[in-house]
Structures are given as C-alpha cells and as structure tokens.
Design a protein around this motif. Structure first.
Motif, short mmCIF file in Angstrom:
data_model
loop_
_atom_site.label_atom_id
_atom_site.label_comp_id
_atom_site.label_asym_id
_atom_site.label_seq_id
_atom_site.Cartn_x
_atom_site.Cartn_y
_atom_site.Cartn_z
N VAL A 1 0.79 -1.39 -0.02
CA VAL A 1 -0.09 -0.16 0.00
C VAL A 1 0.77 1.02 -0.13
O VAL A 1 0.68 2.16 -0.89
CB VAL A 1 -0.79 0.13 1.17
N ALA A 2 1.76 1.15 1.17
CA ALA A 2 2.37 2.75 1.28
C ALA A 2 3.47 2.93 0.22
O ALA A 2 3.98 4.14 0.12
CB ALA A 2 3.35 2.49 2.49
N CYS A 3 3.96 1.96 -0.61
CA CYS A 3 5.02 2.16 -1.46
C CYS A 3 4.65 1.83 -3.05
O CYS A 3 5.34 2.36 -3.78
CB CYS A 3 6.12 1.27 -1.14
N ASP A 4 3.59 1.20 -3.12
CA ASP A 4 3.18 0.70 -4.56
C ASP A 4 1.97 1.33 -5.02
O ASP A 4 1.85 1.82 -6.19
CB ASP A 4 3.06 -0.89 -4.60
N ILE A 5 0.78 1.55 -4.17
CA ILE A 5 -0.39 2.13 -4.53
C ILE A 5 -0.43 3.58 -4.26
O ILE A 5 -0.67 4.32 -4.96
CB ILE A 5 -1.60 1.38 -3.66
N HIS A 6 -0.08 3.85 -3.12
CA HIS A 6 -0.52 5.16 -2.55
C HIS A 6 0.60 6.21 -3.37
O HIS A 6 0.03 7.42 -3.70
CB HIS A 6 -0.14 5.16 -0.99
N PRO A 7 1.84 6.13 -3.61
CA PRO A 7 2.56 7.06 -4.13
C PRO A 7 2.33 7.73 -5.73
O PRO A 7 2.24 8.79 -5.80
CB PRO A 7 4.20 6.45 -4.14
N VAL A 8 1.74 6.73 -6.43
CA VAL A 8 1.42 7.02 -7.70
C VAL A 8 0.08 7.73 -7.65
O VAL A 8 -0.54 8.31 -8.74
CB VAL A 8 1.53 6.05 -8.61
N ASN A 9 -0.83 7.80 -6.55
CA ASN A 9 -2.04 8.39 -6.43
C ASN A 9 -2.22 9.60 -5.61
O ASN A 9 -2.96 10.05 -5.15
CB ASN A 9 -2.92 7.45 -6.09
N ASN A 10 -0.83 9.85 -5.25
CA ASN A 10 -0.65 11.18 -4.08
C ASN A 10 -1.27 12.40 -4.79
O ASN A 10 -1.21 12.46 -6.09
CB ASN A 10 0.58 11.31 -3.69
N LEU A 11 -1.78 13.35 -4.08
CA LEU A 11 -2.41 14.44 -4.35
C LEU A 11 -1.41 15.36 -5.51
O LEU A 11 -1.85 15.82 -6.47
CB LEU A 11 -2.67 15.25 -3.45
N ARG A 12 -0.29 15.27 -5.18
CA ARG A 12 0.72 16.06 -5.95
C ARG A 12 0.87 15.42 -7.33
O ARG A 12 1.11 16.07 -8.40
CB ARG A 12 2.13 16.18 -5.30
N ILE A 13 0.80 14.22 -7.49
CA ILE A 13 0.91 13.26 -8.77
C ILE A 13 -0.36 13.73 -9.50
O ILE A 13 -0.52 13.99 -10.62
CB ILE A 13 0.91 11.91 -8.37
N LEU A 14 -1.49 13.84 -8.92
CA LEU A 14 -2.71 13.94 -9.70
C LEU A 14 -2.76 15.44 -10.16
O LEU A 14 -3.22 15.61 -10.89
CB LEU A 14 -4.04 13.86 -8.71
N LYS A 15 -2.21 16.40 -9.20
CA LYS A 15 -2.22 17.82 -9.69
C LYS A 15 -1.25 17.89 -10.99
O LYS A 15 -1.31 18.52 -11.73
CB LYS A 15 -1.78 18.83 -8.64
N LEU B 1 -0.52 15.58 -13.29
CA LEU B 1 -1.39 15.09 -14.28
C LEU B 1 -2.35 16.11 -15.04
O LEU B 1 -2.36 16.35 -16.13
CB LEU B 1 -2.30 13.78 -13.85
N ARG B 2 -2.81 16.67 -14.17
CA ARG B 2 -3.89 17.85 -14.50
C ARG B 2 -3.25 18.99 -14.99
O ARG B 2 -3.48 19.54 -16.23
CB ARG B 2 -4.79 18.25 -13.41
N HIS B 3 -2.44 19.53 -14.20
CA HIS B 3 -1.86 20.86 -14.41
C HIS B 3 -0.69 20.97 -15.70
O HIS B 3 -0.62 21.69 -16.59
CB HIS B 3 -1.28 21.87 -13.42
N GLU B 4 0.35 20.12 -15.43
CA GLU B 4 1.60 19.93 -16.28
C GLU B 4 1.15 19.02 -17.62
O GLU B 4 1.59 19.37 -18.61
CB GLU B 4 2.74 19.43 -15.51
N LEU B 5 0.39 18.01 -17.35
CA LEU B 5 0.08 17.15 -18.73
C LEU B 5 -1.18 17.47 -19.25
O LEU B 5 -1.47 16.77 -20.28
CB LEU B 5 0.32 15.64 -18.00
#
Length: 209
Positions: free
Chosen positions: A100-114, A116-120
C-alpha cells in the motif's frame, strides 16, 4: 503534548492517527490544508523538508514519513505491537503494508494528480481512471497476500501495520468509486477494522476541521 501536523484526507496522516489511537496516545492535531497549498508554506517546509504531511512532534523530536513515525511509536511503546514477534510473519505483514504505502499510494498522491492535470493537461475522467487502475493493480496482489498471511486481522491476532495501511487506502478507493467486488478479503478486513474505536476515531469524517 504530542503534536500531529495533519490533513484529514491524507492517507499517510490517517495512518498516524490510527497508530496513535492504537497506542492510546493523546495528541493535538494541527491542520495543514493540502488543497490550499499549506504544505509548501515556509513553516511546514521547516518541519518537513519534503513539503508533505504528516509531521509528528514527540519527545522533543520532529518526525516525518508515516512508516518511519509508526516505527518510532512501536519502538517507544511496544504494546500493542504493530508487527508480530515471528520474523517471517512480521516480514509478510511489512510486505502487505509496503504494498500500500510504496506501490499504491505514491502514484495516486495529490501532487501526482495535480501534475497529471496541470502539467500534462489531463481531464478529470482519465485522472480518475489512473487512480482506480493503480488501486486495482495493487489490491489484486494484496487480496492474495491477505488470504495467505492474514489472521484475525490482516496483521495477525491484533491490528497492526498492514491494517493501519489498509484502512486509509480502502477509504480512498471508495472516494474514487473503485469497484471492490474482486477483493472480498480486503473488504471484510476493512469492515472489521473500521468498527474498532481506534480506527473509527481516526476516520476523515470524524476529524475533518
């Protein structure tokens, strides 16, 4: 007084609230709004150079990274233990927590989602698809691990590190409307855990500012 710099929907901060409650440790919650960008403010960066939450002030120390904080709490107050005494079983519990903490959560962290939206330039629908994809990818393996190594709780006879990591991730899975029919073992553990007072008291709906 123990002080937790917290955001109510942060998975990592949610873990620490559960951990403190399981250890019976009272604490003061200091909200840090991730939505408003307060994690990047100078005062938070002084506490947490990564610009994240949680940060825990305890025993004269300023601690960061949720699993490192949980390790500190477990070393300082071993009962109830977050890991089983048996070395192999402890390794399995740690592996489930890390799934959970290393494989699922990091790629879905808020900064990643931001990003995806703003830079990509992605729209909300593909971002939500991204989120659900990585939860499903991680939960598929975790479901099998839970069937193989779980006991009364995911971590064994008592709730521990794997349970502390599972519950916040299940909360996020439901927030993003991730289908959970394929993970009956995880759903059953989550239902049992969220009914326990230390987990219930840490729920985002309860601690929301």
């Amino acid at each position: 007084m123990i002080k937790l710099y917290d955001y109510f929907r942060s998975s990592a901060a949610y873990r620490i609230r559960i951990g403190l409650n399981l250890k019976g440790l009272g604490y003061e919650s200091v909200p840090v709004s991730l939505i408003d960008g307060e994690q990047s403010a100078p005062d938070n960066l002084a506490r947490n150079p990564q610009g994240l939450v949680p940060t825990l002030e305890i025993d004269g120390h300023t601690l960061t990274q949720s699993l490192a904080i949980l390790d500190y709490l477990d070393r300082k107050q071993p009962d109830p233990a977050f890991l089983p005494e048996d070395a192999a079983q402890a390794s399995h519990v740690l592996a489930m927590a890390l799934a959970v903490a290393c494989d699922i959560h990091p790629v879905n962290n808020l900064r990643i989602l931001k990003y995806l939206r703003h830079e990509l330039g992605q729209e909300q629908e593909p971002i939500d698809d991204w989120y659900r994809h990585w939860i499903a990818e991680g939960f598929a393996g975790l479901e099998t691990m839970a069937k193989t190594y779980g006991g009364e709780y995911l971590s064994g006879d008592t709730p521990g590190l794997a349970d502390i990591c599972l519950v916040p991730q299940m909360y996020n899975a439901r927030r993003f409307e991730t289908p959970l029919d394929g993970y009956p073992t995880l759903v059953a553990y989550d239902a049992k855990l969220t009914a326990l007072p230390p987990f219930a008291a840490a729920h985002p709906d309860v601690v929301k500012p």
